[in-house]
Scaffold this motif. Structure first.
Motif, short mmCIF file in Angstrom:
data_model
loop_
_atom_site.label_atom_id
_atom_site.label_comp_id
_atom_site.label_asym_id
_atom_site.label_seq_id
_atom_site.Cartn_x
_atom_site.Cartn_y
_atom_site.Cartn_z
N ILE A 25 0.83 -1.21 0.00
CA ILE A 25 0.00 0.00 0.00
C ILE A 25 0.87 1.26 0.00
O ILE A 25 0.62 2.20 -0.76
N GLU A 26 1.89 1.27 0.83
CA GLU A 26 2.79 2.43 0.90
C GLU A 26 3.51 2.65 -0.42
O GLU A 26 3.76 3.80 -0.82
N TYR A 28 2.35 2.04 -3.45
CA TYR A 28 1.40 2.76 -4.31
C TYR A 28 1.26 4.21 -3.89
O TYR A 28 1.30 5.13 -4.72
N GLN A 29 1.08 4.45 -2.60
CA GLN A 29 0.83 5.80 -2.10
C GLN A 29 2.02 6.72 -2.31
O GLN A 29 1.85 7.93 -2.40
N GLN A 30 3.22 6.15 -2.41
CA GLN A 30 4.42 6.95 -2.60
C GLN A 30 4.84 7.05 -4.07
O GLN A 30 5.94 7.50 -4.37
N ASP A 47 -0.83 4.94 -8.78
CA ASP A 47 -1.83 5.91 -8.33
C ASP A 47 -2.27 6.77 -9.51
O ASP A 47 -1.47 7.50 -10.09
N ASN A 50 -1.52 10.58 -9.52
CA ASN A 50 -0.13 10.99 -9.40
C ASN A 50 0.50 11.00 -10.79
O ASN A 50 0.79 9.93 -11.35
N VAL A 141 -5.97 0.28 -0.34
CA VAL A 141 -5.14 1.39 -0.80
C VAL A 141 -5.95 2.67 -0.92
O VAL A 141 -5.42 3.77 -0.82
N LEU A 143 -7.29 4.26 -3.34
CA LEU A 143 -6.92 5.12 -4.46
C LEU A 143 -7.42 4.50 -5.75
O LEU A 143 -7.46 3.27 -5.87
#
Length: 348
Positions: A25-26, A28-30, A47, A50, A141, A143
């Motif tokens: 998950i992190e 993807y988020q980053q 993402d 992004n 996630v 997103l």
């Protein structure tokens, strides 16, 4: 780049218990790229809000930037963020086929998704996958995830972890290792921006299945190749092995093994046809009979990937299954894989 492999095969139905889920998950988020399993093919996810992350998808795949991406969601409530409206007729189809292997092209609400996702169009392609790992991941996630097939652009799509690893190891941040994709072909793409709706890319949700839910709601015109594609697979070369491939539609006992050296040739065909081909050829079985379309769908890309691993093979021939509604997607992928090359006339 080091590509992390997360093996979730023991957590397919309970991904929430996977000890490294937070790491995925992190990533993807980053802004990282993570390949994920779906019921159609493996997707290369990032993402969708992004811009830098989405640009990395195009770079990793070598994908043309005007080829739009499909956005994957967990819940229809997410559509409110980036779709202007969903018609009642579209809702009927969503209720019938989501989660599942169908993508809807919908009018875009600007300002939420990054521009690279839509390829400069005023519409967006959206899918809600049914694979349990993909669904659990999309829920956690939180997103929208843009995810084309997780392969190098133009190559056969990946239906196994090994296919993804072969093409993208060292080019992306991670791969989620799970089971082989069930459907085996990419989703049906339906353009819902005007009525009647039009199939932009055929898939395992067929024209007749759509018409059953929405009588007279599907344009009978065949999909086309647009100068500005509205869906993946419409314009550019797709699904092709490196090995030259041709389609044939008939097999009979007139094949003359004495006049040909078939030892460096592969045949991809139903098991029921194997007795027709020369014994010297390499046989790859796609299905038991020529009516087992779902089995052929499931096995097609794996066979195309395997074909390129056979150093002793110079060329290949693939059987063109009977052309009907159920086989429309299979024909579409085979024609592109073979660059529309057909065998004409009798074998001799």
């Amino acid at each position: 780049m080091k590509t992390t492999v997360w093996d979730v095969r023991d957590y397919t139905s309970n991904l929430i218990d996977y000890p490294n889920l937070s790491e995925i998950i992190e990533t993807y988020q980053q802004g990282g790229l993570v390949a994920l399993p779906t019921e159609t093919v493996y997707g290369l996810g990032a993402d969708a809000t992004n811009e830098q992350a989405v640009q990395r998808i195009y770079e990793a795949k070598g994908r043309p930037s005007d080829n739009p991406l499909i956005v994957h969601i967990y819940d229809t409530d997410q559509l409110d963020d980036f779709v202007t409206h969903v018609s009642e007729t579209t809702e009927k189809l969503m209720e019938a086929f989501w989660p599942g292997p169908i993508t809807f092209i919908l009018p875009l609400k600007e300002g939420y998704l990054c521009d690279s996702v839509t390829g400069g169009l005023n519409s967006v392609a959206v899918r809600m996958p049914s694979h349990p790992v993909a669904r659990a991941l999309l829920k956690e996630v939180a997103l929208p995830i843009a995810a084309p097939s997780a392969n190098l652009s133009g190559r056969p799509s990946p239906t196994t972890f090994e296919h993804v690893y072969h093409d993208l190891n060292g080019r992306i941040d991670g791969i989620i290792q799970s089971t082989q994709s069930e459907a085996g072909l990419e989703s049906t793409v339906l353009d819902c921006t005007s009525f009647p709706f039009r199939i932009a890319r055929p898939g395992t949700i067929t024209r007749s299945m759509l018409n059953d839910i929405l009588p007279n709601g599907i344009d009978e015109a065949q999909f086309d190749h647009s100068d500005k594609p509205i869906a993946p697979g419409m314009k550019y070369k797709h699904y092709a092995p490196e090995t030259p491939l041709k389609i044939f539609n008939t097999l009979n006992q007139s094949i003359d093994t004495a006049e040909h050296d078939w030892s460096r040739t592969a045949f991809l065909l139903p098991e029921s046809f194997v007795h027709f081909v020369p014994k010297a050829v390499h046989v790859m079985v796609l299905s038991k009979t020529d009516t087992d379309i779902q089995e052929a769908n499931h096995n097609l890309y794996a066979a195309l990937h395997q074909l390129d691993q056979l150093a002793e093979i110079d060329c290949a021939y693939i059987y063109g299954y009977p052309n009907n509604d159920e086989a429309e997607a299979l024909h579409n992928r085979m024609m592109k894989a073979a660059n529309y090359q057909y065998i004409q006339g009798e074998w001799s």
